[in-house]
Design a protein around this motif. Structure first.
Motif, short mmCIF file in Angstrom:
data_model
loop_
_atom_site.label_atom_id
_atom_site.label_comp_id
_atom_site.label_asym_id
_atom_site.label_seq_id
_atom_site.Cartn_x
_atom_site.Cartn_y
_atom_site.Cartn_z
N ARG A 13 0.84 -1.20 0.00
CA ARG A 13 0.00 0.00 0.00
C ARG A 13 0.87 1.25 0.00
O ARG A 13 0.59 2.21 -0.69
CB ARG A 13 -0.95 0.02 1.20
CG ARG A 13 -2.00 -1.07 1.15
CD ARG A 13 -2.75 -1.16 2.45
NE ARG A 13 -1.79 -1.44 3.51
CZ ARG A 13 -2.02 -1.29 4.80
NH1 ARG A 13 -3.17 -0.86 5.21
NH2 ARG A 13 -1.10 -1.57 5.69
N PHE A 14 1.94 1.23 0.80
CA PHE A 14 2.85 2.36 0.83
C PHE A 14 3.46 2.57 -0.55
O PHE A 14 3.51 3.68 -1.05
CB PHE A 14 3.96 2.14 1.87
CG PHE A 14 4.94 3.28 1.95
CD1 PHE A 14 4.77 4.28 2.87
CD2 PHE A 14 6.02 3.35 1.08
CE1 PHE A 14 5.67 5.34 2.95
CE2 PHE A 14 6.93 4.40 1.14
CZ PHE A 14 6.74 5.40 2.08
N HIS A 15 3.89 1.48 -1.15
CA HIS A 15 4.50 1.54 -2.48
C HIS A 15 3.52 2.14 -3.49
O HIS A 15 3.88 3.00 -4.29
CB HIS A 15 4.95 0.15 -2.91
CG HIS A 15 5.65 0.11 -4.22
ND1 HIS A 15 6.90 0.67 -4.40
CD2 HIS A 15 5.29 -0.40 -5.41
CE1 HIS A 15 7.27 0.51 -5.66
NE2 HIS A 15 6.31 -0.15 -6.29
N ASP A 16 2.26 1.70 -3.47
CA ASP A 16 1.24 2.22 -4.38
C ASP A 16 1.01 3.71 -4.16
O ASP A 16 0.89 4.47 -5.11
CB ASP A 16 -0.09 1.47 -4.20
CG ASP A 16 0.00 0.02 -4.65
OD1 ASP A 16 0.97 -0.34 -5.35
OD2 ASP A 16 -0.91 -0.75 -4.29
N THR A 17 0.94 4.13 -2.91
CA THR A 17 0.73 5.55 -2.59
C THR A 17 1.93 6.36 -3.03
O THR A 17 1.78 7.45 -3.62
CB THR A 17 0.49 5.73 -1.07
OG1 THR A 17 -0.61 4.91 -0.68
CG2 THR A 17 0.20 7.18 -0.74
N TYR A 18 3.11 5.85 -2.77
CA TYR A 18 4.34 6.54 -3.17
C TYR A 18 4.38 6.73 -4.69
O TYR A 18 4.67 7.82 -5.18
CB TYR A 18 5.55 5.74 -2.67
CG TYR A 18 6.88 6.35 -2.98
CD1 TYR A 18 7.31 7.48 -2.30
CD2 TYR A 18 7.70 5.81 -3.96
CE1 TYR A 18 8.54 8.06 -2.59
CE2 TYR A 18 8.93 6.37 -4.25
CZ TYR A 18 9.34 7.49 -3.56
OH TYR A 18 10.55 8.06 -3.86
N LEU A 19 4.06 5.69 -5.45
CA LEU A 19 4.04 5.80 -6.91
C LEU A 19 2.97 6.78 -7.39
O LEU A 19 3.20 7.56 -8.32
CB LEU A 19 3.83 4.44 -7.55
CG LEU A 19 5.01 3.48 -7.47
CD1 LEU A 19 4.63 2.11 -8.04
CD2 LEU A 19 6.22 4.04 -8.20
N LEU A 20 1.81 6.73 -6.77
CA LEU A 20 0.74 7.66 -7.11
C LEU A 20 1.18 9.10 -6.90
O LEU A 20 0.99 9.96 -7.77
CB LEU A 20 -0.50 7.35 -6.27
CG LEU A 20 -1.73 8.23 -6.48
CD1 LEU A 20 -2.25 8.12 -7.90
CD2 LEU A 20 -2.81 7.84 -5.48
N LEU A 21 1.82 9.36 -5.78
CA LEU A 21 2.31 10.71 -5.50
C LEU A 21 3.41 11.12 -6.48
O LEU A 21 3.43 12.27 -6.95
CB LEU A 21 2.82 10.80 -4.06
CG LEU A 21 1.75 10.77 -2.98
CD1 LEU A 21 2.37 10.55 -1.61
CD2 LEU A 21 0.92 12.05 -3.01
N LYS A 22 4.31 10.21 -6.79
CA LYS A 22 5.39 10.52 -7.74
C LYS A 22 4.85 10.85 -9.13
O LYS A 22 5.43 11.65 -9.85
CB LYS A 22 6.39 9.36 -7.82
CG LYS A 22 7.33 9.32 -6.65
CD LYS A 22 8.37 8.25 -6.83
CE LYS A 22 9.37 8.73 -7.86
NZ LYS A 22 10.57 7.96 -7.97
N LYS A 23 3.74 10.23 -9.52
CA LYS A 23 3.15 10.44 -10.85
C LYS A 23 2.15 11.59 -10.88
O LYS A 23 1.67 11.96 -11.95
CB LYS A 23 2.44 9.16 -11.32
CG LYS A 23 3.35 7.98 -11.52
CD LYS A 23 4.11 8.15 -12.79
CE LYS A 23 4.96 6.93 -13.08
NZ LYS A 23 5.87 7.16 -14.16
N TYR A 24 1.82 12.15 -9.73
CA TYR A 24 0.75 13.14 -9.62
C TYR A 24 0.91 14.30 -10.62
O TYR A 24 -0.01 14.61 -11.36
CB TYR A 24 0.67 13.68 -8.19
CG TYR A 24 -0.38 14.73 -8.01
CD1 TYR A 24 -1.72 14.37 -7.85
CD2 TYR A 24 -0.06 16.09 -8.02
CE1 TYR A 24 -2.69 15.34 -7.70
CE2 TYR A 24 -1.04 17.05 -7.86
CZ TYR A 24 -2.35 16.67 -7.70
OH TYR A 24 -3.31 17.64 -7.56
#
Length: 173
Positions: A13-24
């Protein structure tokens, strides 16, 4: 001393959130471009702006399924919904979490602001009016905590996390 790369936790979940934020920023940019492309294409094909035409579209029974506008509009809608979910989640974290205001500014300047800063030092400088006494080491630790807090809002607790939490409140006799 050589700086160690940031270590990512094992939690997916952390990884998914981190990627989402990086791609924002890229998603916001792409969404804006897509909206402009649809508007231009609509103007060329229909001879009217989308805003002027929306009220009469249902009455006219216009079918856009053959020209790709409908598919592009659905794609834009999906991206918009994803961004809206992230925005709502960030606001919940900001307003309800005990460190919400600090976490908000850490995430905002790291991932959500329109401009991307060149270095951690620039981000820390922007954060200083909102978060007092923050070092580089503290920045990374607190930003990780902010991503974890946002992750729990976006994805919720897993059943295993919930059972563990329930066990703390209602231990077996």
């Amino acid at each position: 001393m050589k700086k160690q790369p940031e270590q990512m936790p094992e939690d997916q979940r952390f990884h998914d959130t981190y990627l989402l934020l990086k791609k924002y920023r890229d998603v916001v940019w792409g969404l804006e471009l897509s909206v402009q492309q649809v508007k231009r294409r609509f103007q060329m094909e229909v001879g009217s702006s989308i805003e002027d035409f929306l009220e009469s579209i249902y009455l006219a029974g216009v079918d856009f399924s053959d020209n790709g506008i409908e598919e592009q509009a659905r794609s834009i809608e999906k991206s918009y919904q994803m961004l809206k979910l992230l925005e709502v989640s960030v606001n919940i974290m900001r307003n309800k979490h005990k460190h919400g205001e600090m976490y908000y500014w850490l995430l905002y300047y790291s991932y959500l602001s329109p401009q991307q800063y060149r270095s951690v030092d620039e981000i820390i400088e922007m954060i200083r009016p909102h978060v007092s006494d923050i070092s580089e080491r503290t920045f990374f630790r607190r930003r990780k905590n902010a991503v974890e807090a946002l992750s729990s809002i976006l994805w919720g607790y897993t059943s295993r996390d919930s059972l563990s939490l329930m066990e703390q409140f209602f231990p077996d006799k």
